[in-house]
Design an enzyme around this catalytic site. Structure first.
Site, PDB file in Angstrom:
ATOM      1  CG  ASP A   1      14.236  24.573  77.650  1.00 10.51           C
ATOM      2  OD1 ASP A   1      13.245  25.327  77.601  1.00 10.51           O
ATOM      3  OD2 ASP A   1      14.393  23.609  76.874  1.00 10.51           O
TER       4      ASP A   1
ATOM      5  CD1 TRP B   1      11.116  18.751  75.645  1.00 15.64           C
ATOM      6  CD2 TRP B   1      12.182  19.230  73.730  1.00 15.64           C
ATOM      7  NE1 TRP B   1      10.216  18.665  74.609  1.00 15.64           N
ATOM      8  CE2 TRP B   1      10.836  18.950  73.432  1.00 15.64           C
ATOM      9  CE3 TRP B   1      13.044  19.550  72.684  1.00 15.64           C
ATOM     10  CZ2 TRP B   1      10.325  18.982  72.131  1.00 15.64           C
ATOM     11  CZ3 TRP B   1      12.545  19.586  71.388  1.00 15.64           C
ATOM     12  CH2 TRP B   1      11.202  19.306  71.120  1.00 15.64           C
TER      13      TRP B   1
ATOM     14  CE  LYS C   1       6.218  22.985  73.911  1.00 15.11           C
ATOM     15  NZ  LYS C   1       7.640  22.799  74.063  1.00 15.11           N
TER      16      LYS C   1
HETATM   17  C1  LIG Z   1       8.852  22.255  73.280  1.00 12.67           C
HETATM   18  C2  LIG Z   1      10.134  22.359  73.982  1.00 12.67           C
HETATM   19  C3  LIG Z   1      11.322  22.707  73.315  1.00 12.67           C
HETATM   20  C4  LIG Z   1      11.391  22.911  71.834  1.00 12.67           C
HETATM   21  O1  LIG Z   1      10.799  24.075  71.498  1.00 12.67           O
HETATM   22  P1  LIG Z   1      10.673  24.616  69.998  1.00 12.67           P
HETATM   23  O2  LIG Z   1      10.177  25.976  70.230  1.00 12.67           O
HETATM   24  O3  LIG Z   1       9.746  23.711  69.251  1.00 12.67           O
HETATM   25  O4  LIG Z   1      12.049  24.613  69.396  1.00 12.67           O
HETATM   26  C5  LIG Z   1      12.461  22.869  74.069  1.00 12.67           C
HETATM   27  N1  LIG Z   1      12.464  22.656  75.393  1.00 12.67           N
HETATM   28  C6  LIG Z   1      11.361  22.292  76.060  1.00 12.67           C
HETATM   29  C7  LIG Z   1      11.404  22.080  77.534  1.00 12.67           C
HETATM   30  C8  LIG Z   1      10.155  22.131  75.377  1.00 12.67           C
HETATM   31  O5  LIG Z   1       9.037  21.772  76.043  1.00 12.67           O
END
Ligand SMILES: *Cc1c(COP(=O)(O)O)cnc(C)c1O
Length: 359
Positions: free
Chosen positions: A172, A103, A196
């Site tokens: 993030d 990511w 998540k």
């Molecule tokens: C799942 C995830 C993403 C992507 O997220 P989406 O909402 O599917 O675009 C980005 N960064 C991290 C750390 C993730 O776990």
């Protein structure tokens, strides 16, 4: 008789049971309105109350004051890979990225697609991303921001200390939002896809310094933090249902005692699994101890066939979605905020049983 089932999916993921029950109970008639939450207008006072409460709860849980604002957006964590550089890399047109896995690399890759922007990779966690390398001292007056991925969902690593830097920090937090303690005011901006840890898919939370959000770069409206902030995230129709569920989950997190208590509970769950792995003769996890994630734990028997059997037998036993990400294979247990302690115990016990049967 129904068996107890635990969902270890990495996302969309488990939500708190009491929240799902409340959603069910008020689905047909939201607070005496004779309308479903799925039907109400985003211009209604009912929604305005939900929005205001959700925003207030986010700031309170993060211990952030009025200098910060919250946006409720769409496009997932992934759209932030684009919105962050578009909105923030405006002075030096240069940004620093710590590459700690898939990511993090995706964020860097998207930033590099933006014209007239230089995105530098300033750390490299090596080919299998089992560590969190220190971020080198970045020169002052060169970078608009440093981007980190606080928790690496696929590789199971996490920052336990934020990098010391004078460059504005962007994080993030998609997979450890409100589940791990940081000094949140060290972030200039943080974001998290909701699916998540917080709500159903379709919502992204952005928390940022107001002063950053106020700087209007004249970008197309839906990519423009300032335009979105001025309209309280309702430039267009926001995901009303997701924001409503987020509000309830945020209330549930408050009831659990806030981020400190949730983080402690997450650590307790993770420790059960890590302790077992450290003493196992069958299963391994190769992440450096100091970088271990509290929310995502990858592990393997070392044999793909045996891993497949483990995943299948676990499913039979009501332990769902333990397959690792397709990039790394093996298994992965995601023990997010809403995973009860009993879910970690059930997994640990099942691993012990499987190990015994497969000596
Ligand atoms: C799942 C995830 C993403 C992507 O997220 P989406 O909402 O599917 O675009 C980005 N960064 C991290 C750390 C993730 O776990």
């Amino acid at each position: 008789m129904s068996m107890t089932v635990y969902n270890y999916a990495a996302g969309p993921a488990v939500l708190p049971r009491p929240v799902l029950k409340q959603v069910q109970a008020e689905l047909l008639d939201y607070r005496g309105s004779h309308q479903s939450i799925l039907e109400i207008s985003h211009r209604s006072p009912l929604f305005n109350d939900i929005y205001a409460a959700a925003k207030e709860r986010v700031l309170k849980l993060l211990k952030l004051d009025n200098r910060y604002d919250v946006l409720f957006l769409q496009g997932g964590g992934t759209l932030q890979f684009t919105m962050v550089p578009l909105n923030l890399a405006t002075k030096y047109h240069r940004a620093a990225y710590a590459n700690t896995g898939h990511w993090a690399a995706r964020a860097l890759e998207e930033a590099r697609k933006i014209p007239h922007l230089q995105a530098d990779q300033v750390t490299d966690a090596g080919p299998d991303f089992t560590t969190i390398p220190a971020v080198p001292q970045l020169p002052a007056g060169k970078y608009d921001y440093l981007h980190i991925t606080a928790n690496n969902t696929i590789y199971g690593t996490s920052y336990h200390h934020l990098p010391a830097t004078t460059v504005p920090l962007v994080g993030d937090l998609s997979s450890n939002f409100l589940g791990q303690e940081y000094q949140f005011d060290r972030f200039a901006l943080l974001y998290a896809g909701a699916q998540k840890n917080l709500a159903p898919a379709g919502l992204t939370i952005v928390v940022a310094q107001r002063q950053l959000l106020a700087a209007d770069q004249g970008l197309p409206s839906m990519l423009n933090y300032a335009a979105l902030a001025r309209k309280a995230s309702t430039l267009n129709t926001p995901p009303v249902f997701q924001i409503y569920v987020a509000k309830l989950v945020l209330g549930w997190l408050e009831e659990q005692g806030g981020v400190q208590a949730i983080a402690a509970a997450n650590q307790r769950k993770a420790a059960l699994i890590y302790d077992f792995l450290d003493n196992s003769r069958l299963f391994t996890n190769k992440v450096a101890r100091t970088a271990r994630s509290f929310t995502n734990i990858p592990f393997t028997t070392g044999t793909p066939e045996l891993d497949q059997r483990f995943i299948a037998e676990a499913r039979q036993a009501g332990l769902l979605n333990l397959a690792g990400h397709r990039l790394v294979g093996g298994m992965r247990a995601s023990l997010y905020n809403a995973m009860p302690y009993e879910g970690a115990v059930a997994l640990r016990d099942f691993m012990a049983k499987f190990e015994k049967e497969n000596q």
